[in-house]
Design a protein around this motif. Sequence first.
Motif, PDB file in Angstrom:
ATOM      1  N   ARG A  65       0.832  -1.209   0.000  1.00  0.00           N
ATOM      2  CA  ARG A  65       0.000   0.000   0.000  1.00  0.00           C
ATOM      3  C   ARG A  65       0.865   1.257   0.000  1.00  0.00           C
ATOM      4  NH1 ARG A  65      -4.785   1.218   4.449  1.00  0.00           N
ATOM      5  NH2 ARG A  65      -5.035   3.453   4.031  1.00  0.00           N
ATOM      6  N   SER A  69       1.351   4.223  -3.179  1.00  0.00           N
ATOM      7  CA  SER A  69       1.276   5.683  -3.055  1.00  0.00           C
ATOM      8  C   SER A  69       2.499   6.333  -3.689  1.00  0.00           C
ATOM      9  CB  SER A  69       1.164   6.079  -1.580  1.00  0.00           C
ATOM     10  OG  SER A  69      -0.080   5.682  -1.037  1.00  0.00           O
ATOM     11  N   SER A  70       3.680   5.762  -3.438  1.00  0.00           N
ATOM     12  CA  SER A  70       4.897   6.295  -4.043  1.00  0.00           C
ATOM     13  C   SER A  70       4.862   6.139  -5.561  1.00  0.00           C
ATOM     14  CB  SER A  70       6.128   5.583  -3.480  1.00  0.00           C
ATOM     15  OG  SER A  70       6.342   5.912  -2.125  1.00  0.00           O
ATOM     16  N   GLU A  72       2.245   6.059  -7.529  1.00  0.00           N
ATOM     17  CA  GLU A  72       1.325   7.050  -8.087  1.00  0.00           C
ATOM     18  C   GLU A  72       2.005   8.411  -8.195  1.00  0.00           C
ATOM     19  OE1 GLU A  72      -2.948   9.235  -7.059  1.00  0.00           O
ATOM     20  OE2 GLU A  72      -2.165   7.673  -5.740  1.00  0.00           O
ATOM     21  N   LEU A 147      -2.779  15.637  -6.061  1.00  0.00           N
ATOM     22  CA  LEU A 147      -3.101  15.072  -4.753  1.00  0.00           C
ATOM     23  C   LEU A 147      -4.286  15.796  -4.117  1.00  0.00           C
ATOM     24  CD1 LEU A 147       0.509  14.453  -3.396  1.00  0.00           C
ATOM     25  CD2 LEU A 147      -1.110  12.761  -4.294  1.00  0.00           C
ATOM     26  N   TRP A 152      -6.321  14.152  -0.887  1.00  0.00           N
ATOM     27  CA  TRP A 152      -5.242  14.433   0.056  1.00  0.00           C
ATOM     28  C   TRP A 152      -5.340  15.880   0.532  1.00  0.00           C
ATOM     29  CZ3 TRP A 152      -1.525  10.841   1.613  1.00  0.00           C
ATOM     30  CH2 TRP A 152      -1.500   9.634   0.898  1.00  0.00           C
ATOM     31  N   GLU A 177      -2.223   8.593   7.147  1.00  0.00           N
ATOM     32  CA  GLU A 177      -1.493   8.295   5.915  1.00  0.00           C
ATOM     33  C   GLU A 177      -0.854   9.590   5.417  1.00  0.00           C
ATOM     34  OE1 GLU A 177      -2.229   5.623   1.875  1.00  0.00           O
ATOM     35  OE2 GLU A 177      -3.900   6.141   3.209  1.00  0.00           O
ATOM     36  N   MET A 179       2.442  11.611   2.936  1.00  0.00           N
ATOM     37  CA  MET A 179       3.503  11.595   1.933  1.00  0.00           C
ATOM     38  C   MET A 179       4.258  12.915   2.008  1.00  0.00           C
ATOM     39  SD  MET A 179       2.352   9.636  -1.560  1.00  0.00           S
ATOM     40  CE  MET A 179       0.904  10.619  -1.959  1.00  0.00           C
ATOM     41  N   ALA A 194       6.376   7.764   1.678  1.00  0.00           N
ATOM     42  CA  ALA A 194       4.964   7.503   1.967  1.00  0.00           C
ATOM     43  C   ALA A 194       4.876   6.597   3.187  1.00  0.00           C
ATOM     44  CB  ALA A 194       4.282   6.841   0.772  1.00  0.00           C
ATOM     45  N   ARG A 231      -6.085   5.176  -6.586  1.00  0.00           N
ATOM     46  CA  ARG A 231      -5.993   5.640  -5.200  1.00  0.00           C
ATOM     47  C   ARG A 231      -5.915   4.442  -4.272  1.00  0.00           C
ATOM     48  NH1 ARG A 231      -9.157   7.052  -0.748  1.00  0.00           N
ATOM     49  NH2 ARG A 231      -8.653   9.040   0.232  1.00  0.00           N
ATOM     50  N   ALA A 232      -4.880   4.440  -3.398  1.00  0.00           N
ATOM     51  CA  ALA A 232      -4.693   3.303  -2.489  1.00  0.00           C
ATOM     52  C   ALA A 232      -5.786   3.260  -1.452  1.00  0.00           C
ATOM     53  CB  ALA A 232      -3.337   3.415  -1.810  1.00  0.00           C
TER      54      ALA A 232
END
Length: 232
Positions: A65, A69-70, A72, A147, A152, A177, A179, A194, A231-232
Amino acid sequence: MPEETAPTDTTTPAASKSPSGVLGALGCGCAALVGVVLVLVVLLAYGSAGSTDFPRVAPEDMASRAFQSSQEAYDVLGFKRTVEPGVERVGVSTENTFSSGYCYDGGLLGMDDKTVDGAYRMSHSWALDHVPASRAVPGLRRLQQHLKDNGWTVTSYREGGKGKDWDLYVQRDDGDERMSFTWFPDRDYFIGGASVPCAYDPEWKDGDIGPSGDDQTPPALGPSQRGRMPRA
C-alpha cells in the motif's frame, strides 16, 4: 402652633443573604465545574479509545500500500528512470527502501508514550539524483494539484525559489497516511516518502523483538506500465 414632628423612617435595612442561599449558589457552581471536568474526561477517553484499534493486516500488504502511493506520485511527477531496491549512500545516491516503525498508545488522557505490542507502521522511501529544475519544478506543481484533487490534504507546500529547497507535505485519513517530497536544487536531488496507518501483524507472537515488516523489500520503482496508479 402645633409642634412639627420629624417624619418617621419607615424603610428597613436590606436583608442580608441567608447562609443557605450562599451555600446553594456555591453548590450549583461546584456541580457545574464537576460536570465540565467529567465531560472533558469522557471526551479525552473517547478520543484515545480507538488509538490502538488497528486492523490485522500482514506487513507485506501494508508495504504494498505504501509503495502504491509512491508509485502514483512517481508517475505524476513524470520521472522515467527505474530505481532498483536498496540504497548505497543515503542522501546522495538513488534509494528505494521499506522501513517499519513502532505504533504508540497515548493512554486514557493521551499523555502516555507506550509501544503497542504486535503493531507496526510501514513506510516507503525513494530518491533520485541528477534531477534538474526543468523536471522537478513542473513535476511538484503538477503533483500538488493532483493530490488535492484526489482526497489528500496539503499541509505544507513551499516553492523555494532560486537556490532554495522545494517541499510538499500531504496527508489523509486524519493524518494516518502521509507523503512528503523535497527537491534540493543545490545538488539536483529529489526525495519522496509515503507512510501508511498502523496495523497488527497477524503472525506476531509474545517475545518477538522489533516492529514487524522490517524485512520487506520493495520492487523496482519506475514508470508504471498501467499509467497512474489508482488511489490506495
